[in-house]
Design a protein around this motif. Structure first.
Motif, PDB file in Angstrom:
ATOM      1  N   HIS A   1       0.826  -1.202   0.000  1.00  0.00           N
ATOM      2  CA  HIS A   1       0.000   0.000   0.000  1.00  0.00           C
ATOM      3  C   HIS A   1       0.868   1.262   0.000  1.00  0.00           C
ATOM      4  CE1 HIS A   1      -2.784  -3.019   1.754  1.00  0.00           C
ATOM      5  NE2 HIS A   1      -3.565  -2.452   0.875  1.00  0.00           N
TER       6      HIS A   1
ATOM      7  N   ARG B   1       3.561  -1.430  -6.843  1.00  0.00           N
ATOM      8  CA  ARG B   1       2.286  -2.100  -6.560  1.00  0.00           C
ATOM      9  C   ARG B   1       2.169  -3.429  -7.304  1.00  0.00           C
ATOM     10  NH1 ARG B   1       2.755   2.107  -4.585  1.00  0.00           N
ATOM     11  NH2 ARG B   1       1.220   3.543  -3.722  1.00  0.00           N
TER      12      ARG B   1
ATOM     13  N   ASP C   1      -5.700   3.592  -1.643  1.00  0.00           N
ATOM     14  CA  ASP C   1      -5.836   2.147  -1.408  1.00  0.00           C
ATOM     15  C   ASP C   1      -6.949   1.584  -2.287  1.00  0.00           C
ATOM     16  OD1 ASP C   1      -3.924   2.266   0.523  1.00  0.00           O
ATOM     17  OD2 ASP C   1      -5.203   1.638   2.193  1.00  0.00           O
TER      18      ASP C   1
ATOM     19  N   SER D   1      -6.263  -0.844  -5.468  1.00  0.00           N
ATOM     20  CA  SER D   1      -6.669  -2.249  -5.342  1.00  0.00           C
ATOM     21  C   SER D   1      -7.776  -2.627  -6.306  1.00  0.00           C
ATOM     22  CB  SER D   1      -7.175  -2.553  -3.925  1.00  0.00           C
ATOM     23  OG  SER D   1      -6.268  -2.082  -2.976  1.00  0.00           O
ATOM     24  N   GLU D   2      -8.552  -1.620  -6.750  1.00  0.00           N
ATOM     25  CA  GLU D   2      -9.719  -1.968  -7.565  1.00  0.00           C
ATOM     26  C   GLU D   2      -9.555  -1.694  -9.052  1.00  0.00           C
ATOM     27  OE1 GLU D   2     -13.080  -0.145  -5.659  1.00  0.00           O
ATOM     28  OE2 GLU D   2     -12.854  -1.429  -3.895  1.00  0.00           O
TER      29      GLU D   2
ATOM     30  N   LYS E   1      -2.146  -6.362  -5.558  1.00  0.00           N
ATOM     31  CA  LYS E   1      -2.489  -7.560  -4.792  1.00  0.00           C
ATOM     32  C   LYS E   1      -1.224  -8.355  -4.511  1.00  0.00           C
ATOM     33  CE  LYS E   1      -4.262 -10.748  -8.401  1.00  0.00           C
ATOM     34  NZ  LYS E   1      -3.189 -11.244  -9.054  1.00  0.00           N
TER      35      LYS E   1
END
Ligand code: DC
Length: 230
Positions: A13, A136, A187, A191-192, A199
Protein backbone atom coordinates in the motif's frame (compact mmCIF):
# COMPACT_ATOMS: atom_id res chain seq x y z
CA UNK A 1 33.68 -15.51 -5.98
CA UNK A 2 30.94 -13.00 -6.78
CA UNK A 3 27.70 -13.57 -4.93
CA UNK A 4 24.63 -14.37 -6.97
CA UNK A 5 22.64 -11.18 -7.74
CA UNK A 6 18.89 -11.30 -7.52
CA UNK A 7 15.80 -9.18 -8.20
CA UNK A 8 13.91 -8.06 -5.09
CA UNK A 9 10.31 -6.93 -5.60
CA UNK A 10 8.65 -4.93 -2.83
CA UNK A 11 4.96 -4.21 -3.21
CA UNK A 12 2.34 -2.82 -0.89
CA UNK A 13 0.00 0.00 0.00
CA UNK A 14 0.99 3.66 -0.25
CA UNK A 15 3.11 5.15 2.55
CA UNK A 16 3.89 1.90 4.29
CA UNK A 17 7.66 2.33 4.17
CA UNK A 18 8.44 0.39 1.00
CA UNK A 19 10.97 2.91 -0.25
CA UNK A 20 12.73 3.22 3.12
CA UNK A 21 13.21 -0.54 3.27
CA UNK A 22 14.09 -0.81 -0.43
CA UNK A 23 16.74 1.91 -0.17
CA UNK A 24 18.43 0.44 2.89
CA UNK A 25 18.39 -3.02 1.32
CA UNK A 26 19.97 -1.66 -1.87
CA UNK A 27 22.66 0.16 0.11
CA UNK A 28 23.40 -2.92 2.17
CA UNK A 29 23.64 -5.26 -0.78
CA UNK A 30 25.24 -2.83 -3.25
CA UNK A 31 22.17 -3.09 -5.49
CA UNK A 32 20.37 -0.48 -7.61
CA UNK A 33 17.16 0.93 -6.19
CA UNK A 34 14.26 1.83 -8.51
CA UNK A 35 11.21 3.67 -7.20
CA UNK A 36 8.48 2.71 -9.69
CA UNK A 37 5.93 5.01 -7.99
CA UNK A 38 8.18 7.98 -8.79
CA UNK A 39 7.75 7.14 -12.47
CA UNK A 40 3.93 7.36 -12.25
CA UNK A 41 4.33 10.54 -10.21
CA UNK A 42 6.58 12.07 -12.89
CA UNK A 43 4.01 11.32 -15.62
CA UNK A 44 1.35 12.91 -13.40
CA UNK A 45 3.47 16.02 -12.88
CA UNK A 46 4.00 16.30 -16.63
CA UNK A 47 0.22 16.09 -17.17
CA UNK A 48 -0.53 18.63 -14.41
CA UNK A 49 1.96 21.11 -15.81
CA UNK A 50 0.29 20.85 -19.20
CA UNK A 51 -3.18 21.32 -17.72
CA UNK A 52 -4.27 17.81 -18.72
CA UNK A 53 -5.91 16.92 -15.41
CA UNK A 54 -9.19 18.62 -14.51
CA UNK A 55 -10.97 17.91 -11.22
CA UNK A 56 -9.03 14.67 -10.80
CA UNK A 57 -9.84 13.49 -14.33
CA UNK A 58 -6.85 13.04 -16.61
CA UNK A 59 -7.13 13.68 -20.34
CA UNK A 60 -6.06 10.18 -21.34
CA UNK A 61 -5.58 10.83 -25.05
CA UNK A 62 -3.25 13.77 -24.47
CA UNK A 63 -1.19 11.84 -21.92
CA UNK A 64 -0.97 8.75 -24.11
CA UNK A 65 0.17 10.71 -27.15
CA UNK A 66 2.87 12.44 -25.08
CA UNK A 67 4.32 9.25 -23.59
CA UNK A 68 7.20 9.12 -26.04
CA UNK A 69 8.26 12.64 -24.92
CA UNK A 70 8.41 11.68 -21.24
CA UNK A 71 11.84 10.47 -20.22
CA UNK A 72 12.32 9.46 -16.61
CA UNK A 73 15.56 8.49 -14.96
CA UNK A 74 17.16 8.34 -11.55
CA UNK A 75 20.46 9.39 -10.04
CA UNK A 76 21.79 8.45 -6.65
CA UNK A 77 22.71 11.53 -4.60
CA UNK A 78 25.44 10.10 -2.38
CA UNK A 79 25.82 13.28 -0.30
CA UNK A 80 22.20 13.42 0.82
CA UNK A 81 21.79 9.63 0.52
CA UNK A 82 18.72 9.86 -1.65
CA UNK A 83 17.47 8.80 -5.01
CA UNK A 84 16.68 11.74 -7.28
CA UNK A 85 14.03 11.52 -10.00
CA UNK A 86 14.59 13.39 -13.28
CA UNK A 87 11.84 14.25 -15.74
CA UNK A 88 13.28 15.13 -19.14
CA UNK A 89 16.55 16.04 -17.45
CA UNK A 90 14.99 18.22 -14.70
CA UNK A 91 15.26 17.30 -11.02
CA UNK A 92 11.62 16.87 -9.94
CA UNK A 93 12.22 14.87 -6.76
CA UNK A 94 10.64 17.45 -4.43
CA UNK A 95 7.77 18.34 -6.69
CA UNK A 96 6.54 14.80 -7.32
CA UNK A 97 6.08 14.25 -3.54
CA UNK A 98 3.67 17.18 -3.12
CA UNK A 99 0.04 16.54 -2.22
CA UNK A 100 -1.25 17.77 -5.59
CA UNK A 101 0.69 15.01 -7.35
CA UNK A 102 -0.33 12.42 -4.70
CA UNK A 103 -3.97 13.39 -5.21
CA UNK A 104 -3.82 12.88 -8.97
CA UNK A 105 -1.41 10.01 -9.46
CA UNK A 106 -3.80 7.10 -8.93
CA UNK A 107 -6.12 7.97 -11.85
CA UNK A 108 -3.09 8.51 -14.10
CA UNK A 109 -1.66 5.14 -13.09
CA UNK A 110 -4.90 3.37 -14.09
CA UNK A 111 -4.32 4.25 -17.77
CA UNK A 112 -3.24 0.95 -19.41
CA UNK A 113 -0.98 2.64 -21.98
CA UNK A 114 0.86 4.52 -19.21
CA UNK A 115 1.36 1.27 -17.30
CA UNK A 116 2.56 -0.51 -20.42
CA UNK A 117 5.24 2.10 -21.06
CA UNK A 118 6.39 2.24 -17.41
CA UNK A 119 6.57 -1.57 -17.14
CA UNK A 120 8.69 -1.67 -20.30
CA UNK A 121 11.16 0.81 -18.78
CA UNK A 122 11.15 -1.02 -15.44
CA UNK A 123 11.97 -4.37 -17.08
CA UNK A 124 14.90 -2.79 -18.92
CA UNK A 125 16.37 -1.92 -15.52
CA UNK A 126 15.88 -5.43 -14.21
CA UNK A 127 17.89 -7.14 -16.92
CA UNK A 128 21.12 -6.53 -15.03
CA UNK A 129 19.82 -8.17 -11.80
CA UNK A 130 21.07 -6.77 -8.51
CA UNK A 131 18.05 -4.49 -8.17
CA UNK A 132 15.45 -3.63 -5.58
CA UNK A 133 12.25 -2.19 -7.05
CA UNK A 134 9.24 -1.07 -5.07
CA UNK A 135 5.69 -0.44 -6.27
CA UNK A 136 2.29 -2.10 -6.56
CA UNK A 137 2.70 -4.68 -9.33
CA UNK A 138 6.40 -5.51 -9.26
CA UNK A 139 6.02 -9.10 -8.02
CA UNK A 140 2.83 -9.77 -9.95
CA UNK A 141 3.44 -8.10 -13.34
CA UNK A 142 6.84 -6.46 -13.78
CA UNK A 143 9.02 -9.26 -12.41
CA UNK A 144 6.88 -12.37 -11.85
CA UNK A 145 10.14 -14.36 -11.64
CA UNK A 146 11.77 -12.16 -8.97
CA UNK A 147 13.75 -14.32 -6.56
CA UNK A 148 12.39 -12.46 -3.51
CA UNK A 149 8.96 -10.84 -3.28
CA UNK A 150 7.81 -8.92 -0.26
CA UNK A 151 4.31 -7.57 0.28
CA UNK A 152 4.34 -4.76 2.86
CA UNK A 153 1.44 -3.44 4.79
CA UNK A 154 0.52 -1.30 7.83
CA UNK A 155 -2.74 0.21 9.07
CA UNK A 156 -4.05 3.31 7.18
CA UNK A 157 -3.74 5.51 10.33
CA UNK A 158 -0.12 4.57 10.86
CA UNK A 159 0.68 5.17 7.20
CA UNK A 160 -1.08 8.58 7.22
CA UNK A 161 0.83 9.56 10.37
CA UNK A 162 4.14 8.67 8.70
CA UNK A 163 3.31 10.69 5.58
CA UNK A 164 2.16 13.61 7.77
CA UNK A 165 5.50 13.63 9.64
CA UNK A 166 7.46 13.38 6.40
CA UNK A 167 5.69 16.39 4.84
CA UNK A 168 5.72 18.44 8.07
CA UNK A 169 9.45 17.86 8.48
CA UNK A 170 9.92 19.23 4.95
CA UNK A 171 8.06 22.39 6.01
CA UNK A 172 4.77 21.72 4.17
CA UNK A 173 1.58 22.75 5.98
CA UNK A 174 -0.70 19.74 5.75
CA UNK A 175 -3.89 18.48 7.34
CA UNK A 176 -3.80 14.99 8.89
CA UNK A 177 -7.43 14.22 7.94
CA UNK A 178 -6.77 15.15 4.32
CA UNK A 179 -3.75 12.84 4.25
CA UNK A 180 -5.68 9.95 5.80
CA UNK A 181 -8.41 10.46 3.25
CA UNK A 182 -5.81 10.43 0.46
CA UNK A 183 -4.27 7.20 1.83
CA UNK A 184 -7.70 5.52 1.92
CA UNK A 185 -8.67 6.77 -1.53
CA UNK A 186 -5.43 5.56 -3.05
CA UNK A 187 -5.84 2.15 -1.41
CA UNK A 188 -9.24 1.81 -3.04
CA UNK A 189 -8.16 2.97 -6.50
CA UNK A 190 -4.91 0.96 -6.43
CA UNK A 191 -6.67 -2.25 -5.34
CA UNK A 192 -9.72 -1.97 -7.57
CA UNK A 193 -8.30 -0.78 -10.88
CA UNK A 194 -8.63 -3.17 -13.82
CA UNK A 195 -5.01 -3.11 -15.03
CA UNK A 196 -2.49 -4.61 -12.60
CA UNK A 197 -4.35 -3.99 -9.34
CA UNK A 198 -2.40 -4.03 -6.10
CA UNK A 199 -2.49 -7.56 -4.79
CA UNK A 200 -0.12 -9.89 -3.05
CA UNK A 201 1.63 -12.30 -5.42
CA UNK A 202 0.99 -15.94 -4.42
CA UNK A 203 4.68 -16.42 -3.69
CA UNK A 204 5.24 -13.10 -1.86
CA UNK A 205 6.07 -12.97 1.84
CA UNK A 206 3.92 -10.58 3.86
CA UNK A 207 5.55 -8.00 6.12
CA UNK A 208 3.22 -6.01 8.37
CA UNK A 209 5.44 -3.26 9.75
CA UNK A 210 2.86 -1.40 11.87
CA UNK A 211 4.95 -2.09 14.97
CA UNK A 212 8.42 -2.81 13.58
CA UNK A 213 11.38 -0.44 13.59
CA UNK A 214 13.31 0.23 10.39
CA UNK A 215 16.22 -1.86 11.71
CA UNK A 216 13.93 -4.79 12.46
CA UNK A 217 12.45 -4.67 8.97
CA UNK A 218 15.89 -4.52 7.39
CA UNK A 219 17.34 -7.45 9.32
CA UNK A 220 14.19 -9.54 8.72
CA UNK A 221 14.53 -8.94 4.97
CA UNK A 222 18.31 -9.45 4.88
CA UNK A 223 17.74 -12.87 6.46
CA UNK A 224 15.37 -13.74 3.62
CA UNK A 225 17.99 -12.60 1.10
CA UNK A 226 20.66 -14.74 2.78
CA UNK A 227 18.41 -17.79 2.56
CA UNK A 228 18.37 -17.27 -1.22
CA UNK A 229 21.91 -16.20 -2.08
CA UNK A 230 23.64 -18.13 0.64
O1 DC B 1 4.55 4.44 -4.14
P1 DC B 1 3.93 5.81 -4.42
O2 DC B 1 2.92 6.24 -3.39
O3 DC B 1 4.93 6.87 -4.69
O4 DC B 1 3.11 5.58 -5.79
C1 DC B 1 2.38 6.61 -6.37
C2 DC B 1 1.18 6.05 -7.14
O5 DC B 1 1.63 5.32 -8.27
C3 DC B 1 0.27 5.11 -6.36
O6 DC B 1 -0.95 5.76 -6.03
C4 DC B 1 -0.02 3.97 -7.29
C5 DC B 1 0.88 4.13 -8.45
N1 DC B 1 1.81 3.02 -8.66
C6 DC B 1 1.40 1.99 -9.44
O7 DC B 1 0.26 1.99 -9.90
N2 DC B 1 2.25 0.97 -9.73
C7 DC B 1 3.49 0.95 -9.23
N3 DC B 1 4.30 -0.07 -9.54
C8 DC B 1 3.92 2.00 -8.39
C9 DC B 1 3.05 3.02 -8.11
Amino acid sequence: MDRKKIVIAIDGHSSCGKSTLAKSLARNLGYTYIDSGAMYRAVTLFALRNGWITDGRPDKDKIISALSEIKINFKWDGINEKNVTFLNGEDVEEEIRRLEVSQNVSPVSTIPEVRHEMVKQQRENGKRKGIVMDGRDIGTVVFPDAELKIFMTASPEIRARRRFMELTEKGDTVDFKEILQNVNERDTIDSERKTSPLKKADDAIELDNSFLTREEQLSWTLNKVKEIIG
